[in-house]
Scaffold this active site. Structure first.
Site: not given
Lengths: 406, 471
Positions: B44, B59-60, B62, B185, B262, B323, B414
């Site tokens: 990584e 964070a869904i 689907h 890399v 969308k 994305r 919080c």
């Protein structure tokens, strides 16, 4: 499994307001008065304000905090730190968490003294990247003065009100050069000597009519983008930015209790006796008006103690109230409810614009209750007060009282 | 087990190396680790797992009801959802099955709902149904005026994306995978039976190679001599509202896709916040994760229509994710047998949901290119610290606090994060590489004050933990 306990008065928050309330109540001998605070050390915000000017003697924040603590404990109030109130179990019962376990505390009266905080970068919707080196004054003071952490080399301070100059001092003590203070207002909002000192002695300019419109930098902040009111833009190289002021009440507990909030202050709506619309629940200090100086909220605490004591002895709670509403450029007024048995007192206001000699017009249902002209200017981010000698003319069954600049 | 943050890569020849420790790369590494006898590396470029696209999504979890029927994505999302739902329950990854409503605000959107229902059916999802305006209002009382109807998709859930990636990675490392962080890399060459990966820290040898480089999958693909696709980053800006806003919304409120675009969603998060976003902007810079005034203004305008009261709440974060879109409306997963190489490209916003199915698919493809796989075994289950508001957090657990008072010491007020949780994260199998990493593991500093109260103390704890050699 929660340990259940009962006290006479539970004060939530051991800052100057909460401690003064507790001290007053304990001194009056109302029974068991307990103050809880979620921090490990009591004293509230002054704990990390190393500068002087606190109290009548002008002591430092930590000294003042210590004195507030000593006054409360000395009168017999029970102070417990490291205790977080996490929820309401009933209108006068709270759940707490501490290293000693979970508790459920029921009180005859609960006093919310949860204070205020500065709004951070995200809440101000400042675009850009999300680098390290972004602070509020509160975090900066703790990082630099309490934890001796490395801050950076060159900073921009957002804001030019009293707390902004405090941030400037903290940065200088931490060895950070300050490029500028930036304010959207046409002038700074501190004492003239303060800004003059910053400019002449330390070479820090106050950039007025300007807004920070972007944070730049990957990993670490590399600069901020500024935009002047006239459309000019500039880039200021810096590795640290401090967002100062723009205080909001820490109102979570008030909201979770379902208490009526004031749309201006965003804190619980209270009358002159610090009573919320929840029977037995009082609120005091900067949760009502973010933010006033420590000395002012401590004075409030003393008054609140008297109000709570009266309630514990007679059990009276007003059933009706008249709301107070402000018109722009006024931002808020506190207290913001009037009840028939209110003690006469003063009101604190905030404006979002400068006014040299502001005239206030107070009306109810189209009827003028009061007109007054202040001899002192109204300055954004600074308190401005009006006496309450007109409240007797308010119709308790009438509509909201409106306060506007004339 | 090894997490290596600095120094040269081990002087061994790995059987398989996975490039990219996002949600897909970690899932692939975990899946491969189930086959005993393989030497696996997960490399990584960043200093932590899940640092790229995986940390900034909606964070869904689907159902895949609106995928292109018959596509690889459609199949892998459906399979992946089933697998991840089970895995999440086993591993303590918070999931809340809140369901989704696609709310129609104009006639065009309303007219599109029956087609979406039909598409859901073609995708094998049969629980969706149409709702009238009254029912929509009853289900979401704080919705803005003018909702004409909705498509109800009860199977959509919300999930913690950070915990998911971390759970995969933790399990992989515990099962023997070498995780090499800060290891970009730069070049790939071949030497007989092995690929030689030139990294910023030296050369790494591997027989098989999986490209799960996300936004950079096209770049890595070109290092292997392929020019099959180009990743066009699509930036999504999002606003996160404080948990005092959580009661305003019950479902994921999805936009109805139309010719005009969308739209944005409003969704609760498992951490108890409310998300508004994302925007969809084609950008050419793969590091353009900054937010813009225009983006924020556009989101607020749309949010005001959907849930007017939301805009009065405090904002705890504004961020942007990229994305990894390509010019094709599907995943780009392909095997190159002669090169002992599998590309996992074009994994878009559904990648979190599909991750486990992608991993299984990639493992099959590797077998097809000649990788000898022993029979899979069950790896040691992992139990992740709970960040979900719907499940008991340590500060509410008398048993935990009695056993260890550090769980009763709230540091971040919080978000109610305790000293015990911070300590655990710093001593975990994969400790955070930065205070940001600590934030994703514990939520410390993630709340409405953004560190006004706790920032300095959390930093202190992080630095002390790092000093102790855990970092």
């Amino acid at each position: 499994m929660r340990r259940e306990r009962i006290v006479d008065v539970l004060v939530v928050g051991a800052g100057p307001a909460g401690l003064a309330t507790a001290a007053g109540l304990a001194a009056a001998g109302v029974g068991e008065v307990e103050v809880v605070d979620r921090e490990r050390q009591a004293g509230g915000i002054p704990r990390h304000c190393l500068h002087g000017g606190f109290g009548r003697l002008g002591m430092t924040g930590p000294q003042y905090a210590e004195r507030c603590v000593a006054a409360a404990v000395g009168t017999g109030a029970v102070l417990r730190t490291g205790v977080s109130v996490t929820a309401w179990a009933a209108p006068l019962t709270v759940d707490t968490t501490s290293p000693r376990g979970l508790e459920r505390i029921t009180a005859r009266a609960v006093v919310l003294a949860t204070g205020a905080r500065e709004r951070p970068r995200a809440a101000r919707l400042v675009p850009g990247t999300r680098p390290a080196g972004v602070y509020t004054t509160g975090e900066l003071q703790q990082a630099a003065d309490l934890h001796r952490q490395r801050i950076g080399t060159r900073a921009v301070v957002v804001g030019a009100e009293p707390v902004s100059f405090t941030a400037l001092d903290t940065l200088r003590r931490a060895g950070v050069a300050v490029a500028a203070l930036v304010t959207e207002h046409p002038r700074h909002q501190a004492r003239p000597a303060r800004a003059l000192d910053a400019r002449l002695r330390h070479g820090v300019p106050v950039l007025t009519d300007a807004t920070v419109v972007e944070l730049v930098g990957r990993g670490r902040l590399s600069g901020v983008g500024l935009r002047h009111r006239d459309g000019r833009t500039a880039h200021v190289a810096c590795d640290t930015v401090v967002f100062t002021g723009d205080f909001v009440p820490d109102h979570e507990l008030a909201r979770r209790a379902g208490l009526l909030l004031d749309p201006g202050t965003r804190g619980p709506a209270v009358d002159g006796a610090f009573r919320t619309d929840g029977r037995g629940v009082f609120a005091v200090g900067n949760v009502l008006h973010a933010a006033e100086p420590a000395r002012a909220v401590a004075r409030e605490g003393t008054l609140a103690a008297e109000a709570v004591r009266r309630y514990l002895s007679d059990g009276d709670w007003p059933s009706a109230s008249v709301r107070l509403r402000v018109a722009a450029p006024l931002a808020w007024i506190a207290p913001n409810r009037l009840t028939p048995d209110d003690p006469p007192g003063a009101f604190t206001l905030r404006t979002t614009e400068f006014a040299a000699r502001p005239a206030l017009v107070i009306t109810q249902d189209g009827r003028t209750l009061h007109r007054t002209r202040s001899r002192r200017p109204a300055v954004p981010n600074r308190p401005f007060r009006v006496a309450g000698d007109w409240t007797g003319r308010v119709d308790a069954r009438g509509g909201a009282v409106r306060i506007a600049l004339g | 087990m090894a997490v290596v943050r600095r120094g040269a890569p081990p002087d061994v020849t790995y059987d398989v190396t996975v490039i990219g420790a996002g949600v897909v790369g970690t899932a692939v590494a975990r899946e491969l680790a189930r086959h005993p006898g393989l030497r696996i590396a997960l490399v990584e470029a960043a200093d932590d797992v899940g640092e790229g696209t995986s940390k900034a999504n909606t964070a869904i979890l689907h159902t895949g009801f609106d995928a292109v029927p018959g596509s690889l994505e459609s199949r892998l999302v459906r399979e992946g959802q089933a697998r991840l739902a089970v895995y999440a329950a086993e591993s303590g990854i918070p999931v809340e099955p809140v369901g989704a409503l696609l709310v129609a605000w104009d006639d065009e959107q309303l007219a599109a709902l029956p087609q979406l229902l039909a598409k859901a059916e073609r995708n094998g999802y049969h629980a969706a149904r149409l709702l009238g305006p009254a029912e929509v209002r009853a289900r979401e009382p704080h919705l803005g005026p003018g909702a004409l109807g909705a498509l109800d998709v009860p199977g959509e859930s919300i999930i913690c994306p950070w915990t998911t990636t971390l759970a995969y990675a933790t399990q992989a490392v515990r099962a023997g995978v070498d995780l090499l962080l800060n290891c970009r890399v730069g070049r790939v060459s071949s030497s007989g039976e092995a690929h030689l990966l030139t990294t910023g820290r030296g050369t790494l040898r591997t027989r098989y190679l999986v490209n799960a480089a996300g936004l950079h999958a096209d770049t890595v693909d070109r290092l292997l001599g392929h020019d099959a696709f180009t990743v066009t980053p699509r930036r999504g800006q999002l606003i996160v509202y404080d948990k005092l806003a959580r009661d305003l919304v019950r479902h994921i409120l999805l936009p109805v896709p139309t010719a005009l675009g969308k739209g944005v969603l409003v969704a609760p998060t498992v951490h108890g916040n409310v998300l508004l976003g994302p925007t969809a902007e084609e950008v050419d810079d793969k590091s353009a994760t900054g937010t813009t005034a225009e983006g924020i203004a556009a989101l607020r305008e749309k949010g005001h229509r959907i849930l007017p009261e939301l805009l009065d709440e405090e904002v705890t974060a504004v961020y942007a994710g990229l994305r990894a879109a390509t010019d094709q409306d599907d995943y780009r997963i392909s095997a190159h047998k002669e090169q002992r190489y599998v590309t996992v490209g074009g994994i878009r916003s559904t990648g979190l949901t599909a991750s486990m199915a992608i991993a299984a698919h990639v493992t099959e493809l590797l077998a097809g290119t000649g990788l000898d796989l022993s029979a899979p075994r069950d790896v040691e289950p992992v139990r992740m610290p709970n960040l979900g508001e719907a499940f008991p957090r340590p500060y509410r657990r008398a048993d935990l606090i009695a056993a260890d008072p550090a769980y009763g010491e709230i540091v971040c007020h919080c978000e109610r994060v305790t000293r015990g949780e911070i300590r655990d994260a710093l001593a975990a199998t994969i400790p955070p590489g930065s205070p940001e990493g600590l934030r994703r593991r514990t939520r410390a500093r993630n709340g409405r004050c953004q560190g006004f109260y706790c920032g300095a103390q959390v930093r202190e704890l992080y630095e002390r933990g790092a000093e102790m050699g855990t970092g």
